[in-house]
Structure formats: structure tokens, C-alpha cells
Design a protein around this motif. Structure first.
Motif, PDB file in Angstrom:
ATOM      1  N   GLY A  74     190.208  74.811 -15.119  1.00 25.21           N
ATOM      2  CA  GLY A  74     188.680  74.741 -14.901  1.00 25.21           C
ATOM      3  C   GLY A  74     187.965  73.749 -14.019  1.00 25.21           C
ATOM      4  O   GLY A  74     186.755  74.321 -13.908  1.00 25.21           O
ATOM      5  N   GLY A  75     188.047  73.556 -12.552  1.00 24.27           N
ATOM      6  CA  GLY A  75     187.957  72.723 -11.488  1.00 24.27           C
ATOM      7  C   GLY A  75     186.843  73.830 -10.703  1.00 24.27           C
ATOM      8  O   GLY A  75     186.656  75.026 -11.001  1.00 24.27           O
ATOM      9  N   GLY A  76     186.359  73.641  -9.936  1.00 22.86           N
ATOM     10  CA  GLY A  76     185.686  74.149  -8.429  1.00 22.86           C
ATOM     11  C   GLY A  76     186.978  74.278  -7.692  1.00 22.86           C
ATOM     12  O   GLY A  76     187.381  73.275  -6.839  1.00 22.86           O
ATOM     13  N   ALA A 105     184.335  68.916  -4.854  1.00 23.94           N
ATOM     14  CA  ALA A 105     184.279  68.277  -4.333  1.00 23.94           C
ATOM     15  C   ALA A 105     183.893  66.925  -5.094  1.00 23.94           C
ATOM     16  O   ALA A 105     184.448  65.596  -4.979  1.00 23.94           O
ATOM     17  N   SER A 106     184.445  67.148  -6.467  1.00 23.82           N
ATOM     18  CA  SER A 106     184.133  65.931  -7.688  1.00 23.82           C
ATOM     19  C   SER A 106     185.610  66.456  -8.354  1.00 23.82           C
ATOM     20  O   SER A 106     185.707  67.886  -8.904  1.00 23.82           O
ATOM     21  N   THR A 107     186.422  65.638  -8.692  1.00 23.65           N
ATOM     22  CA  THR A 107     187.874  65.954  -9.380  1.00 23.65           C
ATOM     23  C   THR A 107     187.210  65.885 -10.699  1.00 23.65           C
ATOM     24  O   THR A 107     188.175  66.162 -11.805  1.00 23.65           O
ATOM     25  N   ARG A 128     193.019  66.653  -4.559  1.00 23.99           N
ATOM     26  CA  ARG A 128     192.475  66.805  -5.976  1.00 23.99           C
ATOM     27  C   ARG A 128     193.261  66.546  -6.910  1.00 23.99           C
ATOM     28  O   ARG A 128     193.726  67.387  -7.705  1.00 23.99           O
ATOM     29  N   ASP A 129     194.126  65.704  -6.884  1.00 27.36           N
ATOM     30  CA  ASP A 129     195.346  65.108  -7.240  1.00 27.36           C
ATOM     31  C   ASP A 129     194.765  65.002  -8.862  1.00 27.36           C
ATOM     32  O   ASP A 129     195.840  64.985  -9.251  1.00 27.36           O
ATOM     33  N   VAL A 154     182.347  61.136 -10.589  1.00 34.11           N
ATOM     34  CA  VAL A 154     182.180  60.457  -9.983  1.00 34.11           C
ATOM     35  C   VAL A 154     182.943  61.801  -8.814  1.00 34.11           C
ATOM     36  O   VAL A 154     184.228  62.437  -8.960  1.00 34.11           O
ATOM     37  N   THR A 155     182.272  61.517  -8.056  1.00 29.37           N
ATOM     38  CA  THR A 155     182.368  61.958  -6.350  1.00 29.37           C
ATOM     39  C   THR A 155     183.345  61.710  -5.415  1.00 29.37           C
ATOM     40  O   THR A 155     183.433  60.468  -5.583  1.00 29.37           O
ATOM     41  N   THR A 156     185.051  62.207  -5.326  1.00 25.19           N
ATOM     42  CA  THR A 156     185.409  61.605  -4.286  1.00 25.19           C
ATOM     43  C   THR A 156     184.939  62.013  -2.846  1.00 25.19           C
ATOM     44  O   THR A 156     184.907  63.611  -2.079  1.00 25.19           O
ATOM     45  N   LEU A 157     184.882  60.863  -1.829  1.00 28.48           N
ATOM     46  CA  LEU A 157     184.273  61.081  -0.796  1.00 28.48           C
ATOM     47  C   LEU A 157     185.232  60.508   0.291  1.00 28.48           C
ATOM     48  O   LEU A 157     186.202  59.111  -0.469  1.00 28.48           O
TER      49      LEU A 157
END
Length: 416
Positions: free
Chosen positions: A66-68, A136-138, A290-291, A362-365
Motif C-alpha cells: 500500500g506504499g508509494g 520517500a517514506s517507508t 524500502r526494505d 519518518v522519512t528515509t534520507l
């Protein structure tokens, strides 16, 4: 005359047994007619067991489902077995591929008030707050789940369970560029609480480098989820997190990463089929950004669809009921034959341990580059502290000389 009496007696016995079939009036003398019931209503439970005739299965597979997506908007679930799109392409609102409901199968997603609502094509890429999901966010996900009612089966007195559902659902990634379907899932659990959910997979295969490549895939029975420590003692159903963390599989071109907090995989037969659909590396840890969104999410089974087990409101942080509730999921390491054992699986950090709200995004950067030159990393561990001590001593000497007016520029100023 005696033979006709046998026929009449047999008919009477069948009537007493509840088999309401009539003996044909045209039976010839001497014929003995045996009537077999046309159908059954499902498996017969053992003494002390429970017969089930309207069980509910609820599952979102993973947050990634259901993710981006990096192209096509998002990944999503659809009711029914999707038709032939003709090629790898993004689905449209009017092409008939997406369905929010199909028979006993429906797609639901969480709303901002904590309730579950019917999904739609327009809302398929929105999170509970109505925002577009982001690749951009898991933790950015629609939270959509497939719900199937009408399951038929039994739960024995010892807890052994078998439930069969009729219906299909489809898993679409990249807006529909690649998709596959599951038909008639079957759940079996033994008395120890171990079991699996199996279904018939079908769909269409494509190539991410050549979307015009398109072929119908063969139907194949695959393991959708393996479960352990299922507790059926409540008698109403259960919730369990399927095996993923620490599960090692053999893969195709993209190897599995077996380090980090989220390494693992869906079952081997599941991953094998994804080699055909084009979704393979989205169902196991591949070392990508995106793991963290790939682990299996909680699977809910209710023995009565009219009284389902509790599903925590989205973002509440409340644990699921039944087996697997409480601490973050941690599965024993399971290796396929012939593969070396990896390092120990690290524990998964929870919102409580890192001090972050369970509902906070929480955004993965990418990690920022260090301010210290890279060569410092190659120095001995003793060198860096010694350099710091020498620098501090040097500053102290300068301060003392300054108080004594003994610095070179101070002496020159006094002589002028």
C-alpha cells in the motif's frame, strides 16, 4: 415381494437419517436403490471441535503493498482477479481492472478516525489522513487490506484448523505496471500452532526494461504466509504476524540482503512466482531504501465474520490481539538447504525504544557526510584521543604565555 420390502425399508432408514431423497416410483422389482446425498456443507469436526461456515480473512500483506511507488503513483490491492491489461501500464479509473469489491471479497482502508472504510479507485493512493502516499517514506502507506468472508472449515478440540475461502484478489505494483492475483486461499494450522496460508497464483508477466513484453502466467499453488505460535484457545479467531524476519530464500538476479533490522522474506514459493511477475525484489530484503516496508503485516482470522476479532486502529500503536501481540515480530532464522547461516538477526526497534510517536511519519534520507576528513577513520583508535590531548595542552601553554606578556607580538608592542 420381499425385494420391494427391502427398498421400502431402505427409504425409511434414509428418511430417518435426514436424507430427504425419494425412491423413484418406477423402480423395477428386485432393484435395491441406494441414495447418496448431493453435497455436504463442509468438513465434519472431530468430537469437541467447532464447525465454521462464515470465517473472515483480513490481511494487508505488507506496508509496501500500500506504499508509494517510484512510478505509477502507488502499490495497491484490488478485489477479484484482474483482467488482461494488454501490456505493463498504469491502470485507469474506467478500464475495469480495479474493483473495490468482488463477491465475498472487498478492499478496506483505514480512515483518520480509526475506522475501516471501503476503498475506491480515487482513494487507493491516499493514507489515512487523505495525503498521497510517498515512496520517500517507508511508513507512508494507504494501509489497505483485503477482507474475505464466507470461509468454511473446522477447528478441532486440539486447535488444528482448516478453513477455505472462495474468491480472488489482486496485488498491483507501480500503479498496475505489474500485477498478479490470488484465488481461493486455504489456511491450515496444526495443534502446535504452526501452519500456512496457501492460494492459487495467476497473473501476467512483464519486464521492467521492456513493458511491451507481456505474457499470461501459469496458475500455481504458492504459500502466501507461514505462521507459528498461533493461539486458537479464545475460540473466536486470532491475529498473527506471518514469518518474514530472518527468513532466507534463494533469489534470481537481485540477491537477498541478510543484514540489518529488516532482512527477511516471504515464503520461497511466493518469491519464486514473483520472478515471473516482475515484483520479485519487493517481497524480500534487497538492500534497497524500502526494505523496512517489506515485512509481512498482521494477518487476522475470525471464525465468525459477523463478530470479527479486534483490529487496532491505524497508527494507534496498540498491539494486535492473539498470537504475535506485544513486542515487535522476531522470527527464528530459517535457511533453505545448502545456504550458509548468516549473522544473528538484530532486534527490530520499536517506537517505544527510539522515542518516536507510533503515528509520526519518518522519512528515509541518505546519511550526511561526516565533517572529519575520511583519513581519520583509518587512524589507530589511540591516535585520535592523543591528538585531542596535545591540542588542549598547546592552548594552555598559549594562555600562560599571554598572561606573562611573553608572546612575540606582545614583546614587540611593548618595545615600541
Amino acid at each position: 415381494m420381499r425385494r420391494l420390502a427391502v427398498v421400502g425399508a431402505l427409504a425409511a432408514l434414509l428418511a430417518v437419517a435426514g436424507v430427504g431423497a425419494a425412491v423413484p416410483a418406477a423402480a423395477a422389482p428386485g432393484d435395491v436403490i441406494v441414495v447418496v446425498p448431493d453435497s455436504t456443507t463442509g468438513p465434519t469436526p472431530t468430537p469437541g471441535g467447532t464447525a465454521i461456515d462464515d470465517a473472515q480473512l483480513r490481511w494487508g500483506l505488507s506496508a509496501e503493498a500500500g506504499g508509494g511507488a517510484f512510478f505509477g503513483g502507488c502499490n495497491f490491492l484490488s478485489a477479484g482477479r484482474a483482467g488482461d491489461a494488454g501490456s505493463g501500464r498504469v491502470w485507469g479509473a474506467d478500464d475495469g481492472l480495479y474493483r473495490p469489491q468482488d463477491g465475498a471479497v472487498r478492499i478496506e482502508k483505514p480512515a483518520s478516525n480509526g475506522e475501516w472504510v471501503a476503498a475506491s479507485f480515487a482513494s487507493r493512493c491516499l493514507d489515512p489522513q487523505g495525503r498521497e502516499v510517498s515512496s520517500a517514506s517507508t511508513t507512508s502507506t494507504s494501509g489497505n487490506q483485503v477482507v474475505i468472508d464466507g470461509g468454511v472449515g473446522t477447528v478441532d478440540s486440539g486447535g488444528a484448523t482448516r478453513i477455505e475461502w472462495s474468491g480472488s484478489f489482486t496485488v498491483a505494483f507501480y500503479g498496475g505496471l505489474t500485477y498478479w492475483s490470488v484465488t481461493n486461499p486455504v489456511l491450515t494450522i496444526d495443534e502446535s500452532g504452526s501452519g500456512r496460508l496457501v492460494g492459487t497464483a495467476s497473473g501476467y508477466g512483464t519486464d521492467m526494461d521492456d513493458l511491451s513484453a507481456w505474457e499470461q502466467l501459469p496458475e500455481r499453488s504458492i504459500v502466501l504466509a507461514e505462521v507459528r505460535r498461533v493461539d486458537t484457545s479464545a475460540g473466536v479467531g486470532f491475529a498473527v504476524v506471518p514469518e518474514y524476519l530472518g527468513v532466507a530464500v534463494t533469489t534470481g538476479d537481485t540477491p537477498q540482503t541478510r543484514t540489518g533490522s529488516f532482512w527477511g522474506s516471504f515464503p520461497q514459493s511466493f518469491v519464486d512466482y514473483q520472478q515471473l511477475t516482475g515484483q520479485n525484489s519487493y517481497w524480500y530484503s534487497s538492500g534497497g531504501a524500502r526494505d523496512a516496508a517489506k515485512p509481512a503485516t498482521t494477518l487476522y482470522v475470525s471464525y465468525d465474520a459477523a463478530a470479527p476479532v479486534a483490529v487496532p486502529p491505524p497508527g494507534s500503536g496498540a498491539p494486535a490481539t492473539g498470537s504475535g501481540s506485544g513486542a515487535a515480530p522476531s522470527n527464528p532464522v530459517r535457511m533453505p538447504p545448502g545456504l550458509p547461516a548468516p549473522n544473528a538477526v538484530p532486534s527490530v526497534p520499536t517506537a517505544a525504544t527510539v522515542g518516536v510517536s507510533a503515528s509520526a511519519a519518518v522519512t528515509t534520507l541518505p546519511a550526511a557526510k561526516g565533517l572529519v576528513p575520511a583519513m581519520v577513520a583509518a587512524l589507530s583508535p589511540l591516535v585520535v584521543p592523543l591528538l585531542g590531548t596535545a591540542a588542549a595542552l598547546g592552548l594552555s601553554i598559549v594562555a600562560v604565555l599571554s598572561l606573562m606578556q611573553a608572546l612575540p607580538w606582545q614583546r614587540r608592542r611593548g618595545m615600541s
